[in-house]
Design an enzyme around this catalytic site. Structure first.
Site, PDB file in Angstrom:
ATOM      1  N   ASP A 172       0.764  -1.219   0.024  1.00 21.65           N
ATOM      2  CA  ASP A 172       0.104  -0.025   0.006  1.00 21.65           C
ATOM      3  C   ASP A 172       0.787   1.356   0.168  1.00 21.65           C
ATOM      4  OD1 ASP A 172      -2.127  -1.777   0.446  1.00 21.65           O
ATOM      5  OD2 ASP A 172      -1.798  -1.553   2.472  1.00 21.65           O
ATOM      6  N   ASP A 188       1.000   6.981   8.608  1.00 17.28           N
ATOM      7  CA  ASP A 188       1.614   5.698   8.732  1.00 17.28           C
ATOM      8  C   ASP A 188       2.795   5.619   9.474  1.00 17.28           C
ATOM      9  OD1 ASP A 188      -0.776   4.200   7.580  1.00 17.28           O
ATOM     10  OD2 ASP A 188      -0.020   4.483   5.584  1.00 17.28           O
ATOM     11  N   GLU A 211       2.963  -3.721  10.399  1.00 20.90           N
ATOM     12  CA  GLU A 211       2.384  -3.764   9.006  1.00 20.90           C
ATOM     13  C   GLU A 211       3.095  -2.830   8.155  1.00 20.90           C
ATOM     14  OE1 GLU A 211      -1.209  -1.679   7.753  1.00 20.90           O
ATOM     15  OE2 GLU A 211      -1.192  -2.596   5.603  1.00 20.90           O
ATOM     16  N   GLU A 212       3.843  -1.785   8.860  1.00 17.63           N
ATOM     17  CA  GLU A 212       4.624  -0.881   8.046  1.00 17.63           C
ATOM     18  C   GLU A 212       6.080  -1.264   7.984  1.00 17.63           C
ATOM     19  OE1 GLU A 212       3.344   1.459   6.528  1.00 17.63           O
ATOM     20  OE2 GLU A 212       1.299   0.944   7.514  1.00 17.63           O
ATOM     21  N   ASP A 261      -0.939  -3.272  13.647  1.00 18.45           N
ATOM     22  CA  ASP A 261      -0.956  -2.043  12.685  1.00 18.45           C
ATOM     23  C   ASP A 261      -1.274  -0.881  13.229  1.00 18.45           C
ATOM     24  OD1 ASP A 261      -1.791  -0.710  10.382  1.00 18.45           O
ATOM     25  OD2 ASP A 261      -3.448  -2.045   9.856  1.00 18.45           O
ATOM     26  N   LEU A 309      -1.784   2.298  11.928  1.00 17.10           N
ATOM     27  CA  LEU A 309      -2.905   3.223  11.756  1.00 17.10           C
ATOM     28  C   LEU A 309      -3.786   2.207  10.452  1.00 17.10           C
ATOM     29  CD1 LEU A 309      -3.879   5.517  12.604  1.00 17.10           C
ATOM     30  CD2 LEU A 309      -2.827   6.737  10.663  1.00 17.10           C
ATOM     31  N   GLU A 350      -3.834  -7.865  11.773  1.00 17.57           N
ATOM     32  CA  GLU A 350      -5.222  -7.205  11.489  1.00 17.57           C
ATOM     33  C   GLU A 350      -6.324  -8.423  12.065  1.00 17.57           C
ATOM     34  OE1 GLU A 350      -5.029  -3.854   8.198  1.00 17.57           O
ATOM     35  OE2 GLU A 350      -5.256  -5.994   7.303  1.00 17.57           O
TER      36      GLU A 350
HETATM   37  P1  FBP Z   1      -4.631  -0.435   4.890  1.00 14.88           P
HETATM   38  O1  FBP Z   1      -4.018  -1.420   5.682  1.00 14.88           O
HETATM   39  O2  FBP Z   1      -4.147   0.159   3.966  1.00 14.88           O
HETATM   40  O3  FBP Z   1      -5.040   0.435   5.992  1.00 14.88           O
HETATM   41  O4  FBP Z   1      -6.185  -1.373   4.367  1.00 14.88           O
HETATM   42  C1  FBP Z   1      -6.767  -1.978   5.251  1.00 14.88           C
HETATM   43  C2  FBP Z   1      -8.272  -1.589   5.099  1.00 14.88           C
HETATM   44  O5  FBP Z   1      -8.491  -0.084   4.865  1.00 14.88           O
HETATM   45  C3  FBP Z   1      -9.343  -2.059   5.899  1.00 14.88           C
HETATM   46  O6  FBP Z   1      -9.080  -1.275   7.044  1.00 14.88           O
HETATM   47  C4  FBP Z   1     -10.429  -2.070   5.553  1.00 14.88           C
HETATM   48  O7  FBP Z   1     -11.318  -2.882   5.873  1.00 14.88           O
HETATM   49  C5  FBP Z   1     -10.046  -2.517   4.177  1.00 14.88           C
HETATM   50  O8  FBP Z   1      -8.715  -2.003   3.812  1.00 14.88           O
HETATM   51  C6  FBP Z   1     -10.821  -1.799   2.894  1.00 14.88           C
HETATM   52  O9  FBP Z   1     -10.487  -1.858   1.727  1.00 14.88           O
HETATM   53  P2  FBP Z   1     -11.579  -1.632   0.574  1.00 14.88           P
HETATM   54  O10 FBP Z   1     -11.076  -0.144  -0.005  1.00 14.88           O
HETATM   55  O11 FBP Z   1     -10.746  -2.548  -0.658  1.00 14.88           O
HETATM   56  O12 FBP Z   1     -12.969  -1.904   0.746  1.00 14.88           O
END
Ligand code: FBP
Length: 344
Positions: A41, A47, A70-71, A92, A94, A262
């Site tokens: 990501d 982050d 995660e980072e 994680d 954030l 997560e």
């Molecule tokens: P990040 O690790 O980049 O924060 O992504 C995780 C996340 O944001 C979850 O918190 C959320 O449930 C999901 O991705 C949403 O994904 P999408 O935008 O594909 O629905």
């Protein structure tokens, strides 16, 4: 463990301030478009800042031996004996960071594990097989799991293995301390809500399609809610009821959400709150029983009230039974095996 929880609380109070002031202090936006984290990501400025806050406070406890974020591509091993303890913390810093810039709820997710052989901490060499054993443990080894949600109020939801239930604390921002604001028990929550990113529906497998269709039949009273921050969607599910899922599909064969930092902690909380957390996608196995093989492994996930998970299991069993029947199970071992596994 108490010291680690205190360090996480302290971090969350610092993170809450950074999040609240992000537009004022210039912390919104990406670091730059080429900076991606270990999960692929694009990294946001927050982050990185929040990751540093967590790492710094956790190391200072002198209670941790391994930090998984995660980072960070690799596990952070605390080699310095002065700072080394015998707990592993996965987090994680954030979650839902794509929602930062539009002021929508985001969160920090964490889980704590005790080292398997903590007696030898002082002398332990961090040889790689030992390390792998420590890091890649299944979710049943978690001794504490929680998340902090940064929303209209900042709240910490936490469960500790040896204590029953799930507790909620709300941050008193004037006093900078968390105040206990109640137990979370999903079993008595009655709102009928399904939560899934429906823009992926063309790519869903048959089990997800048929299951989600159940919520949209004319005689049902279900409504859909999807925030796109796992912490926020899960928090609502715990407090109102319903289900949340991020399944695998034809584009994301392993789903999107990460197992260790997560899905494990969220599954632990959901089960302790009286709900269920399974993989879905033709598997009724518990999330907590996954044996991860990589730090940043992903998994499909389906969680919520037990009644909702049973709906999935029944509808998927019917698909498998029909397919066995249509294809004559004697000549279609794959479907038959899938059915057998699912039944078990
Ligand atoms: P990040 O690790 O980049 O924060 O992504 C995780 C996340 O944001 C979850 O918190 C959320 O449930 C999901 O991705 C949403 O994904 P999408 O935008 O594909 O629905």
């Amino acid at each position: 463990m108490e010291e680690i929880i205190n360090a996480i609380k302290k971090s969350s109070i610092q993170i809450e301030e950074k999040v609240r002031r992000s537009a004022l202090d210039g912390f919104q936006g990406n670091v730059n478009t080429d900076t991606i984290n270990s999960s692929g990501d694009v990294q946001k400025k927050l982050d990185i800042i929040t990751n540093e806050i967590m790492i710094d406070n956790l190391i200072k406890t002198k209670c941790c031996s391994i930090l998984l974020s995660e980072e960070n591509e690799e596990a952070i091993i605390i080699e310095d004996k002065e700072f080394r303890g015998n707990y592993m913390v996965a987090f994680d810093p954030l979650d839902g960071s794509s929602n930062i810039d539009c002021n929508v709820c985001i969160g920090t997710i964490f889980s704590i594990y005790k080292e398997t052989d903590s007696k030898e901490t002082d002398s332990k060499e961090t040889d790689s097989s030992n390390l792998e054993k420590e890091i890649l443990r299944n979710g049943s080894n978690i001794i504490c799991a929680g998340y902090i949600i940064y929303g209209p109020a900042t709240e910490m939801v936490i469960t500790i293995e040896e204590k029953p239930g799930v507790q909620k604390y709300t941050l008193d921002t004037d006093k900078k301390e968390y105040i206990y604001t109640g137990e979370i028990d999903i079993t008595n929550k009655t709102k009928q809500i399904y939560s899934i990113n429906e823009s992926n529906c063309e790519n869903w497998f048959q089990d997800t399609k048929e299951y989600i269709d159940l919520y949209k039949r004319p005689n049902t009273k279900y409504t859909q809610r999807y925030i796109g921050s796992m912490v926020a969607d899960v928090h609502r599910t715990l407090l109102y009821g319903g289900m949340f899922s991020y399944p695998a599909d034809t584009k994301n064969k392993n789903g999107k959400l990460r197992v260790i930092y997560e899905c494990f902690p969220i599954a632990k909380i959901m089960e302790k709150a009286g709900g269920a957390a399974i993989i879905g996608n033709f598997s009724r196995n518990r999330i907590l029983d996954i044996n991860p093989t990589e730090i940043h492994q992903r998994t499909p996930i389906l969680i919520g009230k037990k009644e909702e998970i049973i709906k999935y299991i029944k509808s998927t069993r019917n698909i498998l039974l029909n397919n066995c029947y249509k294809n004559n199970s004697n000549t279609n071992d794959d479907i038959y095996d899938l059915y057998e596994n699912f039944e078990n």
